[in-house]
Design an enzyme around this catalytic site. Structure first.
Site, PDB file in Angstrom:
ATOM      1  N   CYS A 141       0.962  -0.991   0.169  1.00  0.00           N
ATOM      2  CA  CYS A 141       0.161  -0.162   0.127  1.00  0.00           C
ATOM      3  C   CYS A 141       0.969   0.887  -0.125  1.00  0.00           C
ATOM      4  O   CYS A 141      -0.093   2.371   0.045  1.00  0.00           O
ATOM      5  CB  CYS A 141      -1.070   0.315   1.238  1.00  0.00           C
ATOM      6  SG  CYS A 141      -2.440  -1.075   0.914  1.00  0.00           S
ATOM      7  N   CYS A 147      -1.764   9.247   5.360  1.00  0.00           N
ATOM      8  CA  CYS A 147      -0.521   9.733   5.809  1.00  0.00           C
ATOM      9  C   CYS A 147      -0.984   9.704   7.624  1.00  0.00           C
ATOM     10  O   CYS A 147      -0.082   8.938   8.150  1.00  0.00           O
ATOM     11  CB  CYS A 147       0.422  10.355   5.622  1.00  0.00           C
ATOM     12  SG  CYS A 147       1.064  10.363   3.800  1.00  0.00           S
TER      13      CYS A 147
END
Ligand SMILES: Cc1ncc(COP(=O)(O)O)c(C=O)c1O
Ligand SMILES: Cc1ncc(COP(=O)(O)O)c(C=O)c1O
Lengths: 413, 157, 413, 157
Positions: free
Chosen positions: D41, D110
């Site tokens: 990912c 993130c």
């Protein structure tokens, strides 16, 4: 020979200030705005600035409501097909007028080949669309109401705010094609209340190769050019950065100078219309009179008993650039569907020429054009079998019919 | 503009015939005349002929139409002069186009109109002068002619 | 600081000669090519010249087989949707590969929402499409076979001539997307035997905002941007004249200089690949080796145990511009579907960076880039928990697996 | 290029933390550690903590990931220092984003990863030190945690 350019609807020269702004983006700041390196980021930054300039030009609240395309035609296609495909499940009915720009007419006609249905609402003899007729055309399948702010051929201004209100009441999105208006008429998207609005800066001294679509975030929109994620996923393809930079500045300048430019054009327009009506016999103005119902840059006239292209060519030979017939597409020399839409006699439609004014035109030029067209009309009439018939009393004028003295007058044959 | 080269949408010959049409004007004492086209379609051409001893001695035209329509009339009348009726009947739009140095595809109909107007004038003469009809040639009646022209989209209305 | 630009696939600086040719068309020769006056005719003339330049660049026999669009993405959309809509009555089946540019992938995906069916033929580990697999995919409903000449991400060159022969045998039109090839690989449309071929001059020092679609007159094609009669009725909208003028000259120059440009790139490519493999441990080249199966401008590598964007940013910080992930669209930071298409491990795909060479690059720059990436990789590996695991022997390298000494080695976790 | 202004795709703070990450490195004597994400990912974050008297006295990270992933780890570990376990458990990705001066929409994940890796490390500690679990807080089992992270698309593989 200094020429007189009266075809600003199809193209304007680039503003030197705009050219200066574009220049660094050809050979120095050549990055791709999607890239994450310095070169790319600089281009991205420039795009963002243009987006803000374009947004503020039309009173949009957010820069991300602005989508750059390659031109007005693409923006119109994106608006119409983009909404249609995005709303396919909710309905299949579109409403336009009978006198839209070909980009709207043909986009709608294409959708009709794909299972959509389009109502073309007729206009009055000045070209004006009646908001009540638009309301009456709405069905529960209506997914889009689309019309132009100003007409490209005859300059008529549509009651877009009222149409916006009808659309809002009916819960249908409204797309306003402001290509012939932007730069010359004030545009406030909040007042118009359109979910989508298009324009192209090359109509007002910006570069070719750039168009703008405003889209309110509530309006669903599919891309029509698929691929990368550019323009927030609504328009794929490497951005034409220099053109977009130029488009942004052209918007800013037009926003600042619009009133002044429009006032200048309005003075010339009045002078030209008066001069033509005085000096060219058997000539009529197509569309509304100069004033609040007509764009200040447009002068469309028909000289009776002669054809338009031959007028254009003779004027061009004398240093005067005008358009004839279908404006942006005078190659298709069919009489314009706009003139047909306002019910103009077909022979008069064939005799139409269209002049669009710009900021570099002068009063003296207007006088010269009126004089020149008087000469051109005389020359062509001397060749025209229709004029001959008219002189011999075998046919009558539609523009200025003879007083009926006996029963021998025929209508135009 | 950047330079003074004169640009034209048509060949030089077309532009010359448009700007300086030959044989333009009336002919009150014409032996025959023919008109095709309609204002609504954007072109009307009228051809006048003076004919002596089966030979065209003078041809004139009047045209309502675009640049190439005017040029086609001018060229067609120019080409007619001196031709016998038989030769004139065989004149085709292709010959007019070639003499003009070509026409854009979307203007070809102008040359067709020129051919048809010439034919219409010739037929007018032949209907009045059956003795001049070339052997084997069938002159249409005025009604037939109008019907045919209406079909090709440029009948006189 | 002089930067090293290695992202020529997304954008090239404009050739100064091209800029000079474009310049007069901004403020002086600003006419609209559809107009019949002097200003318009001059623009029309310029367009015709560009059309001839573009035609001769790819060996097309007639200038009117060239259609100008706003870019490569639009040209691809026009080819795919234009053929699909024009052939709707004959069939609904399209064939592409699994590693096309997003403009092809997404155009096909859109058509699938409209009742068309698309087969995506897989490629081998170098990215090469097998013409026999293409043949096997053809059905009696097939209306288009589309693939690219060279891949944007990994530079693999497809056997387009053989695919062209398969298409001809099967009687299906073949569209060749030459966007990543044009300017760097020789293109001869007669040899390729494609009915349609697209490219964009902004890949080889031409302007942004221009794309080209070649279309053999036998191929049916509907416009996707409807409106006026421009581009012979296949692409409506006021033409971007300066860009088209620039496109024409860029084609002419590229035609003349292609061999030389390609040779220069080839030397740099070899140097860069060797330098990287030598200096950066655990790095692989994606796609075919340098040579006849790979475009001479493309260098795509994956450094193991680290991610691509962070490499890009650190290189950029050191003055080196590269791309990562999805090439033209590195904003979508998903691992490229191309790398997936060649079966690359997903972690390695995440670590890919892509460099595309241009004529202004030098051998010294290649050495500097290899050195810089070695440093960047070391810095990022010091931060990487994967590198840590690898160092501790808990995971192995895919690029250079350890000799199997005992049973304790695991595959990459 | 035309000028020397340094352009960044992220805020100045993000770039600073990316180029000069704080607290980067191993911590062999960590009291707890947590890892989330997967190479497939594109992001893996590992957080190490040293905890004394229910307070975080040291935090370190190792990250495989993009610029904003590294910056988020750096910022998150920076923010952790000195916090009690209770305070640290309440730290959200939003706070990390704000401290970074914002992240682009497509990079928000993130910051989520940073929050989750911190939580994973804290849970690791709490599983070993049940006495430190704040009143009312339910510590997921390692299996539950992995399942949850897998659902949000960044489970450790
Ligand atoms: C009303 C209107 N719509 C659309 C357009 C199309 O714009 P473009 O020729 O830039 O594609 C025009 C052009 O003048 C226009 O006047
Ligand atoms: C193979 C391929 N197709 C299409 C395109 C799209 O071109 P553009 O970004 O000019 O729209 C590219 C861009 O590099 C490409 O490499």
């Amino acid at each position: 020979m200094k020429r007189i350019y009266l075809d600003h609807i199809t193209s304007t020269p680039l503003d030197p200030r705009v050219f200066e702004a574009m220049k660094p983006f050809f050979m120095e700041r050549y990055g791709n705005p999607s890239a994450m390196h310095q070169e790319g980021l600089m281009a991205r930054d420039a795009l963002q600035k243009s987006r803000e300039q374009a947004a503020s030009f039309i009173g949009a609240r957010r820069a991300d409501e602005i989508y750059f395309t390659s031109g007005g035609t693409e923006a119109n296609n994106l608006a119409i097909k983009g909404v249609a495909y995005a709303s396919q499940r909710n309905g299949n009915h579109l409403i336009i007028s009978t006198i839209e720009h070909p980009s709207v007419m043909e986009a709608a006609a294409f959708l009709e080949t794909q299972g959509f249905v389009c109502t073309r609402v007729p206009v009055d003899r000045e070209g004006r669309l009646d908001p009540e007729q638009v309301r009456a055309a709405v069905t529960d399948k209506t997914i889009l109401i689309a019309t132009h702010y100003a007409n490209h051929d005859i300059g008529v201004i549509q009651p877009v705010e009222e149409i916006g209100r009808v659309a809002a009441e009916k819960g249908a999105p409204f797309f306003c094609d402001a290509n012939a208006a932007a730069g010359w008429l004030p545009i406030d998207i909040q007042k118009i209340g359109a979910q989508l609005l298009s324009f192209t800066p090359h109509r007002f001294y910006g570069p070719k190769g750039s168009g703008v679509l405003y889209r309110n975030r509530k309006a669903r929109l599919q891309p029509i050019i698929h691929g990368g994620g550019q323009e927030n996923g609504r328009r794929a393809g490497t951005e034409n950065v220099p053109a977009i930079v130029g488009a942004g500045l052209a918007c800013e300048l037009a926003g600042r100078e619009q009133a002044e430019r429009a006032a200048h054009a309005g003075v010339l327009q009045k002078r030209l219309i008066e001069g033509l009506l005085e000096q060219v016999p058997y000539l009529i103005l197509n569309g509304p009179p100069a004033g609040p119902r007509r764009s200040p840059v447009n002068v469309s006239v028909s000289a009776e008993f002669i054809e338009g292209e031959s007028q254009l060519l003779l004027l061009d030979h004398q240093g005067i650039a005008v358009a004839s017939g279908g404006s942006c597409v005078s190659k298709s020399l069919k009489a314009s569907h706009v003139l047909k839409g306002i019910g103009l006699d077909e022979a008069l439609a064939q005799g139409s020429i269209m002049m669009t004014l710009g900021r570099e035109n002068t009063v003296e030029e207007m006088d010269e054009v009126a004089r020149a067209l008087a000469g051109v009309a005389a020359k062509l009439r001397a060749m025209s079998p229709l004029w001959d018939q008219f002189q011999k009393g075998r046919i009558d004028s539609l523009v200025k019919p003879r007083p009926k003295t006996d029963g021998r007058m025929n209508p135009l044959f | 503009m950047a330079d003074d080269k004169q640009m034209t949408p048509y060949t030089k010959t077309v532009m010359d015939h448009f700007l300086n049409p030959r044989n333009m004007g009336d002919m009150p004492d014409a032996d025959a005349e023919g008109t095709v086209g309609s204002a609504a379609c954007g072109d009307i051409m009228k051809v006048f002929l003076k004919i002596q001893d089966n030979r065209i001695v003078e041809a004139k035209f009047k045209t309502f139409g675009c640049g190439s329509a005017i040029a086609s009339s001018s060229m067609a009348t120019e080409m007619l002069k001196g031709k016998t009726i038989d030769e004139a009947l065989k004149m085709t739009n292709r010959q007019v186009v070639d003499a003009l140095g070509g026409l854009p595809a979307y203007k070809m109909h102008c040359s067709v109109l020129a051919e048809d107007s010439v034919k219409a004038a010739l037929h007018d003469y032949l209907r009045k002068h059956p003795e001049a009809v070339p052997a084997g040639y069938v002159v249409p009646s005025k009604e037939e002619e109008q019907a045919a022209n209406a079909q090709t989209g440029h009948g006189e209305h």
